[in-house]
Design an enzyme around this catalytic site. Structure first.
Site, PDB file in Angstrom:
ATOM      1  N   ARG A 138       0.848  -1.190   0.000  1.00 41.51           N
ATOM      2  CA  ARG A 138       0.000   0.000   0.000  1.00 41.51           C
ATOM      3  C   ARG A 138       0.886   1.243   0.000  1.00 41.51           C
ATOM      4  NH1 ARG A 138      -1.998   1.381   4.164  1.00 41.51           N
ATOM      5  NH2 ARG A 138      -1.245  -0.108   5.680  1.00 41.51           N
ATOM      6  N   TYR A 144      -1.150  -3.615  -6.808  1.00 42.68           N
ATOM      7  CA  TYR A 144      -0.890  -4.394  -5.605  1.00 42.68           C
ATOM      8  C   TYR A 144      -1.939  -4.218  -4.501  1.00 42.68           C
ATOM      9  CZ  TYR A 144       1.954  -7.106  -2.408  1.00 42.68           C
ATOM     10  OH  TYR A 144       2.411  -8.100  -1.584  1.00 42.68           O
ATOM     11  N   LYS A 182      -9.403  -2.097   1.746  1.00 45.63           N
ATOM     12  CA  LYS A 182      -9.112  -0.902   2.551  1.00 45.63           C
ATOM     13  C   LYS A 182      -9.883   0.318   2.032  1.00 45.63           C
ATOM     14  CE  LYS A 182      -6.099  -3.209   4.980  1.00 45.63           C
ATOM     15  NZ  LYS A 182      -6.378  -3.573   6.369  1.00 45.63           N
ATOM     16  N   HIS A 241     -11.107  -1.530  11.647  1.00 43.98           N
ATOM     17  CA  HIS A 241      -9.971  -2.364  11.227  1.00 43.98           C
ATOM     18  C   HIS A 241      -9.773  -3.438  12.303  1.00 43.98           C
ATOM     19  CE1 HIS A 241      -5.435  -2.399   9.993  1.00 43.98           C
ATOM     20  NE2 HIS A 241      -6.106  -3.349   9.402  1.00 43.98           N
ATOM     21  N   SER A 258      -0.204  -2.888  12.112  1.00 34.52           N
ATOM     22  CA  SER A 258       0.461  -3.990  11.423  1.00 34.52           C
ATOM     23  C   SER A 258       1.638  -4.515  12.254  1.00 34.52           C
ATOM     24  CB  SER A 258       0.919  -3.565  10.035  1.00 34.52           C
ATOM     25  OG  SER A 258       1.525  -2.314  10.099  1.00 34.52           O
ATOM     26  N   CYS A 313       1.579  -6.921  14.489  1.00 33.87           N
ATOM     27  CA  CYS A 313       1.239  -7.270  15.876  1.00 33.87           C
ATOM     28  C   CYS A 313       0.554  -8.632  15.957  1.00 33.87           C
ATOM     29  CB  CYS A 313       0.337  -6.203  16.490  1.00 33.87           C
ATOM     30  SG  CYS A 313       1.194  -4.675  16.851  1.00 33.87           S
ATOM     31  N   ASP A 323      -9.549  -9.089   9.466  1.00 28.50           N
ATOM     32  CA  ASP A 323      -9.042  -7.745   9.196  1.00 28.50           C
ATOM     33  C   ASP A 323     -10.060  -6.626   9.397  1.00 28.50           C
ATOM     34  OD1 ASP A 323      -6.867  -6.117   8.398  1.00 28.50           O
ATOM     35  OD2 ASP A 323      -7.663  -5.955   6.371  1.00 28.50           O
ATOM     36  N   ARG A 325       2.407 -11.978   0.041  1.00 35.16           N
ATOM     37  CA  ARG A 325       1.046 -12.258   0.513  1.00 35.16           C
ATOM     38  C   ARG A 325       0.493 -13.569  -0.015  1.00 35.16           C
ATOM     39  NH1 ARG A 325      -1.157  -8.564   4.375  1.00 35.16           N
ATOM     40  NH2 ARG A 325       0.462  -6.996   4.436  1.00 35.16           N
TER      41      ARG A 325
HETATM   42  O1  O2Y Z   1       0.274  -3.939   1.301  1.00 30.78           O
HETATM   43  C1  O2Y Z   1      -0.910  -4.239   1.110  1.00 30.78           C
HETATM   44  O2  O2Y Z   1      -1.520  -3.852   0.114  1.00 30.78           O
HETATM   45  C2  O2Y Z   1      -1.612  -5.082   2.040  1.00 30.78           C
HETATM   46  S1  O2Y Z   1      -1.960  -4.273   3.524  1.00 30.78           S
HETATM   47  C3  O2Y Z   1      -3.011  -5.310   4.439  1.00 30.78           C
HETATM   48  C4  O2Y Z   1      -3.434  -6.499   3.910  1.00 30.78           C
HETATM   49  C5  O2Y Z   1      -4.277  -7.308   4.626  1.00 30.78           C
HETATM   50  C6  O2Y Z   1      -4.694  -6.890   5.849  1.00 30.78           C
HETATM   51  N1  O2Y Z   1      -4.290  -5.717   6.377  1.00 30.78           N
HETATM   52  C7  O2Y Z   1      -3.439  -4.936   5.710  1.00 30.78           C
HETATM   53  C8  O2Y Z   1      -3.049  -3.664   6.408  1.00 30.78           C
HETATM   54  O3  O2Y Z   1      -2.192  -2.917   5.954  1.00 30.78           O
HETATM   55  O4  O2Y Z   1      -3.638  -3.382   7.469  1.00 30.78           O
HETATM   56 MN    MN Z   2      -5.296  -4.666   7.930  1.00 33.61          MN
END
Ligand code: O2Y
Ligand code: MN
Length: 596
Positions: free
Chosen positions: A70, A211, A220, A240, A262, A264, A287, A379
């Protein structure tokens, strides 16, 4: 068109986007297995996907090295007034952002297919579910969305002629000139990536990245950023949070929703296997939780997703056997290493590193190579239904009643193993001040303390100060039916840097204490920071934990807590006058109790 959409707005929007983006073809996804298989076969033939001999119907993808996570710096919340986005969000005026992005979208799908993905967040037909439609030019996104949400013709059928849906426009931003050869992971350079949310219109526009959270727009972007803004307007909650059902030896079911930043162990907790005899746990979500007050006045939660987009490195049969079982088949793996026998491998998988592998960048790799074999944010995308710990009620249309909220973070010192909030307002304060130390898996400096309120810092679609106020108002409405609030820290260390608490399945010992608190079966000691268990109140049977560890884990270091106050003040100061007075009162109350 394989089927006819009766929703006029949807038909017009697809036409409008096709006119703007100039795709070679338009494909309406029906959500069938045949469609998934065909797209995968096309991606294999194009060299974008690698079928895995050792995992049935599973495929490895390698992203462009510039497109691995992200992109918070390129994520925007566009509201009419900048103050409505608040200090935790990047803001650009609606018309300016639209102008910039319309220029990027012009002709961006040339040489590609435009896929229309109608999807439902939440079980189709659930009163809490919401429908979105993602337009994308990435077949990888279509296949991931098929696992992560409920997609296809059945969703279009559920969408009435005039029903609202959330339009989600996505392009990888890499048009193909006639005769130009494609690359395995097309995307746009960083400065052209935009993940934009127009919350006034419930609209998502994403450009340039293929991605995860940047591209699978149901997750998200919709289920947290857009949904949190909707939830505030409509009086519900989009959080979340994982959702877990814990069953006591007496058969009483407790539903827990928990928020962690994240790194944790959130997915590990979501799929927890209790170490204490007689207790059982079932996973409902890992999530995101959507929660609404039910007719009985309690708070009910659904998991709006249908799959897990779990981080691979560190996942092993020791840390999370349920996740390992979940991704054995029908799984998309992204940025993992490829072994010579046609399987995948990642650091922390709990099995010896292969003597040779192909790393996530497609290079030869062997133990001792300078870089990790898998990207730290590699992932697995796997159907939730494949998780052996999934609850039989995970798709219950009305959701499950929440008994307990947990907030937490990774702190090597100061924060005890578990604290119960003194009341709802204090619980909101605990959520609003949640903090965590960064790890190697996070980008940035290791060990740096970050406040991540309610683990929502990257995901709140409006001013976070108003979000805090929304939590207070939900508490007022819930009254004595409100879930109890706790704060945990599984990550306390000794001065020598040893873990004080074993974590994983043993975290169930702490959850069991919370359940006993809900039942009024156990006393707790009142301290300036909240209620804490006595040293003999946690069930530690069968656990070889030195008594000094439990003493340290439950010790409240008044001086260390006083030293936290300036950082909390600074954190609150970001929100200026908009910070709810009830949070200021909580901070004053904590200061007074620590001085007392
Ligand atoms: O980097 C990404 O696109 C994935 S981020 C993610 C994926 C699954 C659950 N939670 C998260 C997060 O950043 O909280
Ligand atoms: Mn998440």
């Amino acid at each position: 068109m394989a089927y006819e959409a009766k929703n006029r707005k949807l038909r017009e929007w697809v036409e409008e986007v096709a006119t703007l983006c100039h795709p070679d073809e338009v494909h309406w996804c029906d959500g069938s297995k045949a469609e998934y298989d065909l797209l995968m076969a096309q991606m294999v033939a194009a060299g974008a996907a690698i079928p895995l001999e050792k995992r049935r119907n599973s495929f490895l993808f390698r992203s462009d090295p510039s497109d691995v996570a992200r992109v918070e710096d390129r994520t925007y919340i566009s509201t009419p007034n900048e103050e409505d986005a608040g200090p935790t969000n990047n803001w650009v005026a609606e018309d300016e952002l639209k102008r910039t992005m319309l220029n990027l979208y012009e002709g961006c799908m040339r040489g590609r297919t435009l896929y229309v993905i109608p999807f439902s967040m939440g079980p189709l037909g659930s009163p809490m579910a919401k429908i979105g439609v993602e337009i994308t030019d990435s077949p990888y996104v279509v296949c991931n969305m098929q696992i992560m949400t409920r997609i296809g013709e059945k969703v279009v059928e559920a969408l009435g002629e005039d029903d609202e849906f959330v339009p989600c426009l996505h392009s990888i931003g890499a048009p193909l000139e006639p005769g130009e050869e494609d690359v395995p992971w097309p995307c746009a350079p960083m400065e052209k990536k935009y993940i934009s949310h127009f919350t006034r219109e419930n609209l998502i526009w994403s450009f340039g990245s293929g991605y995860g959270g940047n591209a699978l727009l149901g997750k998200k972007c919709f289920a947290l950023r857009i949904a949190s803004a909707m939830a505030r307007r409509e009086g519900w909650m989009a959080e979340h949070m994982l959702i877990l059902r814990l069953i006591s030896p007496k058969g009483r079911r407790y539903h827990i929703a928990a928020a962690f930043p994240s790194a944790c162990g959130k997915t590990n907790l979501a799929m927890l296997q209790p170490a204490i005899p007689g207790w059982k746990a079932e996973c409902i979500g890992d999530d995101i939780a959507w929660m609404k007050i039910g007719p009985d006045g309690r708070l009910y939660a659904i998991n709006p997703e249908a799959g897990f987009f779990g981080v691979a490195p560190g996942t092993s049969y020791q840390s999370n056997p349920m996740a390992m079982e979940t991704c054995k088949e029908n799984t998309i793996l992204t940025n993992c290493a490829l072994t010579d026998d046609g399987d995948i491998w990642w650091e922390g998988m709990g099995v010896p590193a292969p003597a040779h592998a192909i790393d996530w960048k497609g290079r030869d790799w062997s133990p001792g190579s300078a870089e990790p074999a898998a990207h730290p944010n590699a992932r697995f995308t796997a159907p939730a239904a494949q998780c052996p710990a999934i609850s039989s009620d995970w798709e219950k249309p009305d959701g499950v009643p929440i008994d307990i909220f947990i907030f937490g973070g990774r702190r090597s010192g100061v924060v005890p193993l578990v604290t119960e909030a003194l009341d709802w307002d204090h619980g909101v304060f605990l959520g609003a001040t949640a903090s965590s130390e960064t790890t190697a898996a996070n980008i940035g400096e290791v060990g740096k303390l970050r406040r991540d309120p309610f683990a929502m810092q990257p995901f709140c679609g409006y001013n976070m100060a108003d979000y805090f106020q929304h939590w207070f108002e939900m508490g007022d409405r819930l009254g004595d039916k409100a879930p109890r609030i706790f704060y945990v820290n599984w990550f306390r260390k000794t001065a020598e840097g040893e873990w004080l608490w074993p974590g994983y399945g043993d975290n169930s010992r702490v959850l069991a204490w919370m359940c006993e608190r809900v039942e009024g079966e156990v006393e707790a000691g009142e301290t300036p920071i909240g209620y804490l268990p006595g040293e003999s109140d946690l069930d530690l049977g069968g656990l070889d934990l030195p008594p000094e560890n439990i003493h340290e884990l439950l010790r409240v270091d008044i001086e260390a807590w006083r030293a936290e106050l300036p950082d909390i003040e600074q954190h609150f100061a970001r929100f200026g006058e908009r910070l709810p007075a009830r949070l200021r009162d909580q901070l004053s109350g904590l200061r007074e109790r620590l001085e007392g």
